[in-house]
Design a protein around this motif. Structure first.
Motif, PDB file in Angstrom:
ATOM      1  N   VAL A 101     -41.244 -48.024  42.453  1.00 48.16           N
ATOM      2  CA  VAL A 101     -41.511 -46.989  41.446  1.00 48.16           C
ATOM      3  C   VAL A 101     -40.901 -45.663  41.889  1.00 48.16           C
ATOM      4  N   ASN A 102     -41.059 -45.333  43.157  1.00 49.36           N
ATOM      5  CA  ASN A 102     -40.500 -44.094  43.676  1.00 49.36           C
ATOM      6  C   ASN A 102     -38.974 -44.056  43.514  1.00 49.36           C
ATOM      7  N   ILE A 103     -38.328 -45.172  43.764  1.00 48.36           N
ATOM      8  CA  ILE A 103     -36.870 -45.260  43.578  1.00 48.36           C
ATOM      9  C   ILE A 103     -36.521 -45.150  42.095  1.00 48.36           C
ATOM     10  N   ALA A 104     -37.305 -45.806  41.245  1.00 46.01           N
ATOM     11  CA  ALA A 104     -36.994 -45.871  39.813  1.00 46.01           C
ATOM     12  C   ALA A 104     -37.145 -44.529  39.106  1.00 46.01           C
ATOM     13  N   ILE A 105     -37.989 -43.644  39.600  1.00 47.01           N
ATOM     14  CA  ILE A 105     -38.187 -42.374  38.888  1.00 47.01           C
ATOM     15  C   ILE A 105     -37.049 -41.393  39.130  1.00 47.01           C
ATOM     16  N   ASN A 106     -36.055 -41.832  39.872  1.00 51.95           N
ATOM     17  CA  ASN A 106     -34.816 -41.075  40.028  1.00 51.95           C
ATOM     18  C   ASN A 106     -34.228 -40.871  38.639  1.00 51.95           C
ATOM     19  N   PRO A 107     -33.739 -39.675  38.317  1.00 53.11           N
ATOM     20  CA  PRO A 107     -33.210 -39.432  36.968  1.00 53.11           C
ATOM     21  C   PRO A 107     -31.994 -40.291  36.593  1.00 53.11           C
ATOM     22  N   ASN A 108     -31.422 -41.023  37.529  1.00 47.89           N
ATOM     23  CA  ASN A 108     -30.277 -41.881  37.220  1.00 47.89           C
ATOM     24  C   ASN A 108     -30.680 -43.206  36.583  1.00 47.89           C
ATOM     25  N   PHE A 109     -31.967 -43.521  36.565  1.00 41.73           N
ATOM     26  CA  PHE A 109     -32.438 -44.747  35.927  1.00 41.73           C
ATOM     27  C   PHE A 109     -32.837 -44.423  34.491  1.00 41.73           C
ATOM     28  N   PRO A 110     -32.140 -44.981  33.499  1.00 40.23           N
ATOM     29  CA  PRO A 110     -32.448 -44.645  32.110  1.00 40.23           C
ATOM     30  C   PRO A 110     -33.817 -45.148  31.647  1.00 40.23           C
ATOM     31  N   ARG A 111     -34.300 -46.238  32.224  1.00 41.78           N
ATOM     32  CA  ARG A 111     -35.615 -46.790  31.861  1.00 41.78           C
ATOM     33  C   ARG A 111     -36.392 -47.078  33.155  1.00 41.78           C
ATOM     34  N   PRO A 112     -36.899 -46.024  33.786  1.00 48.36           N
ATOM     35  CA  PRO A 112     -37.507 -46.190  35.105  1.00 48.36           C
ATOM     36  C   PRO A 112     -38.741 -47.092  35.125  1.00 48.36           C
ATOM     37  N   LEU A 113     -39.585 -47.004  34.121  1.00 46.93           N
ATOM     38  CA  LEU A 113     -40.792 -47.841  34.137  1.00 46.93           C
ATOM     39  C   LEU A 113     -40.453 -49.312  33.938  1.00 46.93           C
ATOM     40  N   GLN A 114     -39.486 -49.586  33.082  1.00 45.93           N
ATOM     41  CA  GLN A 114     -39.053 -50.973  32.878  1.00 45.93           C
ATOM     42  C   GLN A 114     -38.455 -51.523  34.165  1.00 45.93           C
ATOM     43  N   TYR A 115     -37.590 -50.730  34.789  1.00 48.07           N
ATOM     44  CA  TYR A 115     -37.004 -51.143  36.068  1.00 48.07           C
ATOM     45  C   TYR A 115     -38.097 -51.375  37.106  1.00 48.07           C
ATOM     46  N   ALA A 116     -39.062 -50.463  37.190  1.00 46.67           N
ATOM     47  CA  ALA A 116     -40.136 -50.579  38.179  1.00 46.67           C
ATOM     48  C   ALA A 116     -40.984 -51.822  37.938  1.00 46.67           C
ATOM     49  N   LEU A 117     -41.250 -52.134  36.682  1.00 45.55           N
ATOM     50  CA  LEU A 117     -42.043 -53.331  36.383  1.00 45.55           C
ATOM     51  C   LEU A 117     -41.295 -54.609  36.765  1.00 45.55           C
ATOM     52  N   ILE A 118     -40.009 -54.659  36.455  1.00 45.45           N
ATOM     53  CA  ILE A 118     -39.231 -55.865  36.753  1.00 45.45           C
ATOM     54  C   ILE A 118     -39.023 -56.011  38.256  1.00 45.45           C
ATOM     55  N   SER A 119     -38.489 -54.988  38.893  1.00 42.68           N
ATOM     56  CA  SER A 119     -38.207 -55.077  40.337  1.00 42.68           C
ATOM     57  C   SER A 119     -39.487 -55.059  41.160  1.00 42.68           C
ATOM     58  N   GLY A 120     -40.437 -54.229  40.753  1.00 41.42           N
ATOM     59  CA  GLY A 120     -41.712 -54.197  41.463  1.00 41.42           C
ATOM     60  C   GLY A 120     -42.468 -55.506  41.324  1.00 41.42           C
ATOM     61  N   GLY A 121     -42.401 -56.088  40.128  1.00 32.54           N
ATOM     62  CA  GLY A 121     -43.041 -57.395  39.915  1.00 32.54           C
ATOM     63  C   GLY A 121     -42.439 -58.464  40.805  1.00 32.54           C
ATOM     64  N   TYR A 122     -41.114 -58.428  40.921  1.00 35.08           N
ATOM     65  CA  TYR A 122     -40.437 -59.368  41.830  1.00 35.08           C
ATOM     66  C   TYR A 122     -40.932 -59.178  43.265  1.00 35.08           C
ATOM     67  N   ASN A 123     -40.996 -57.933  43.703  1.00 32.63           N
ATOM     68  CA  ASN A 123     -41.447 -57.669  45.072  1.00 32.63           C
ATOM     69  C   ASN A 123     -42.897 -58.086  45.291  1.00 32.63           C
ATOM     70  N   LEU A 124     -43.746 -57.896  44.296  1.00 33.38           N
ATOM     71  CA  LEU A 124     -45.145 -58.310  44.423  1.00 33.38           C
ATOM     72  C   LEU A 124     -45.252 -59.831  44.514  1.00 33.38           C
TER      73      LEU A 124
END
Length: 137
Positions: A101-124
């Motif tokens: 989530v911390n990485i995803a909230i970088n302004p370069n991610f157009p959809r940070p929450l979606q990215y965080a859910l997908i990548s974070g879900g994988y990591n979990l």
């Protein structure tokens, strides 16, 4: 406390590592490929730009996570599946998802929450599987 290398389940480490890497392939190439692309601002059907880092990076980081989990499981003397799953949940949410989530909230991610859910879900899920394999074998 840290003299536990002999207590690490070295037979389970490569199995857990392989499980984690296979999960990543299935997760990002099949289950969430379109959604992952969209989270990065690409067309859903876009193919990734491949490079040596694209192929080597994820397995190397998966190996580091697997080895770290094996070491911590040995230090904490976790030997039951239930405790391994609690460990996987705590590290998966507390470190891996939080960092994603911390990485995803970088302004370069157009959809940070979606990215965080997908990548974070994988990591979990990966953390839970790695932890389970490390004590089950």
């Amino acid at each position: 406390m840290f003299n536990v290398l002999g207590e690490v389940n070295w037979v389970a480490v490569p199995v857990a590592f392989i499980v984690f890497v296979v999960l990543g392939g299935v997760w990002f190439a099949f289950l969430f490929s379109g959604s992952y692309n969209v989270s990065l601002g690409r067309e859903a059907s876009a193919k990734p730009v491949t490079s040596p880092l694209f192929f080597a990076g994820p397995p190397l980081t998966s190996l580091v996570i697997t080895l770290t989990s094996a070491f911590l499981i040995a230090v904490l003397k976790i030997d039951s599946l239930a405790d391994a799953l609690v460990f996987g949940l705590v590290t998966g949410v507390g470190y891996l998802m939080a960092n994603t989530v911390n990485i995803a909230i970088n302004p370069n991610f157009p959809r940070p929450l979606q990215y965080a859910l997908i990548s974070g879900g994988y990591n979990l899920v990966g953390s839970l599987l790695v932890s389970a394999v490390l004590v089950a074998i």
